[in-house]
Design an enzyme around this catalytic site. Structure first.
Site, PDB file in Angstrom:
ATOM      1  N   HIS A   1      37.267  54.615  45.724  1.00 26.70           N
ATOM      2  CA  HIS A   1      37.832  54.941  44.414  1.00 26.70           C
ATOM      3  C   HIS A   1      36.732  55.208  43.387  1.00 26.70           C
ATOM      4  O   HIS A   1      36.825  56.143  42.588  1.00 26.70           O
ATOM      5  CB  HIS A   1      38.706  53.785  43.929  1.00 26.70           C
ATOM      6  CG  HIS A   1      39.350  54.027  42.598  1.00 26.70           C
ATOM      7  ND1 HIS A   1      38.679  53.808  41.401  1.00 26.70           N
ATOM      8  CD2 HIS A   1      40.594  54.461  42.262  1.00 26.70           C
ATOM      9  CE1 HIS A   1      39.487  54.103  40.392  1.00 26.70           C
ATOM     10  NE2 HIS A   1      40.646  54.501  40.887  1.00 26.70           N
ATOM     11  N   GLU A   2      35.697  54.387  43.413  1.00 28.68           N
ATOM     12  CA  GLU A   2      34.679  54.437  42.378  1.00 28.68           C
ATOM     13  C   GLU A   2      33.689  55.583  42.544  1.00 28.68           C
ATOM     14  O   GLU A   2      33.243  56.170  41.556  1.00 28.68           O
ATOM     15  CB  GLU A   2      33.914  53.110  42.332  1.00 28.68           C
ATOM     16  CG  GLU A   2      34.757  51.921  41.902  1.00 28.68           C
ATOM     17  CD  GLU A   2      35.222  52.049  40.464  1.00 28.68           C
ATOM     18  OE1 GLU A   2      34.443  51.715  39.566  1.00 28.68           O
ATOM     19  OE2 GLU A   2      36.370  52.515  40.244  1.00 28.68           O
TER      20      GLU A   2
END
Length: 230
Positions: A130-131
């Site tokens: 996600h990051e």
């Protein structure tokens, strides 16, 4: 106009109009943070406009693939909510929707970090995807660095001297997650909100997920992958 995004066995089709997408498109092409802009724009399309289509043309909503971002690394999971949890064998329990392809060069680091800090390996990998989409050189517009997108001040407190070193970064991220899980008594939602926006924001919100879109979206993303917790 009609926007089509093809990747793997899936294609995304959506209509983009000035009312629902022009601002996001403008932000995507104007920001210097290419990684975040592309990811943000695609997530906007998939979340606000989208439906995921199988290559045979049939449509199916897939919360897991929509929440997780770019389709090339995520396969839709269409198992029913009444499926059996393979880990517990309990009928009526939703199964985890972890279908993220982790680079082989990083897999061993996640395993070691998980063992060292007692944190779910899959959770760490989901956060990293996600990051940063597993980009060891990723830098956000706010200055967060590396795979786990650690802010320099946070990284320093975790003993990370080089935020772009994959081992240090992932180990630091695992240490942070472990600390946050302890701080919030094992509450995954609060720990993830704190990972996204800091413990102070969670405390200020009365030990609840703060009413901040970034935090709420991140918590929803994690919950969509791990509906039974970790």
């Amino acid at each position: 106009m009609v926007v089509k995004v093809s990747a793997g066995d899936y294609r995304f089709v959506g209509k983009l109009s000035p009312d629902n997408g022009a601002k996001s498109l403008q932000q995507a092409v104007s920001t210097k943070d290419n990684l975040k802009s592309v990811a943000s724009f695609q997530k906007h399309l998939e979340k606000e406009l989208g439906m995921v289509y199988n290559s045979n043309g049939s449509s199916e909503m897939s919360p897991a693939s929509v929440a997780a971002g770019p389709l090339k690394d995520v396969m839709a999971d269409t198992s029913s909510t009444g499926s059996t949890d393979s880990s517990s064998g309990t009928s009526g329990t939703k199964s985890d929707k972890f279908n993220i392809n982790v680079p082989s060069s990083l897999k061993g680091i996640f395993e070691k970090a998980s063992e060292k800090y007692g944190v779910s390996e899959k959770l760490l990998e989901a956060i990293a995807y996600h990051e940063s989409r597993f980009d060891t050189n990723a830098t956000s517009s706010s200055g967060a660095q590396g795979v786990m997108q650690l802010m320099p001040s946070t990284a320093k407190g975790l003993g990370v001297t080089n935020g772009y070193d994959a081992t240090q970064n992932i180990m630091g991220g695992a240490k942070l997650v472990s600390s946050l899980m302890k701080e919030f008594n094992g509450n995954l939602d609060l720990a993830m909100a704190a990972y996204s926006n800091g413990s102070g924001a969670v405390r200020h919100a009365g030990n609840r997920v703060p009413d901040i879109r970034q935090a709420k979206d991140f918590v929803a993303y994690i919950d969509s992958i791990f509906p039974n917790g970790v």
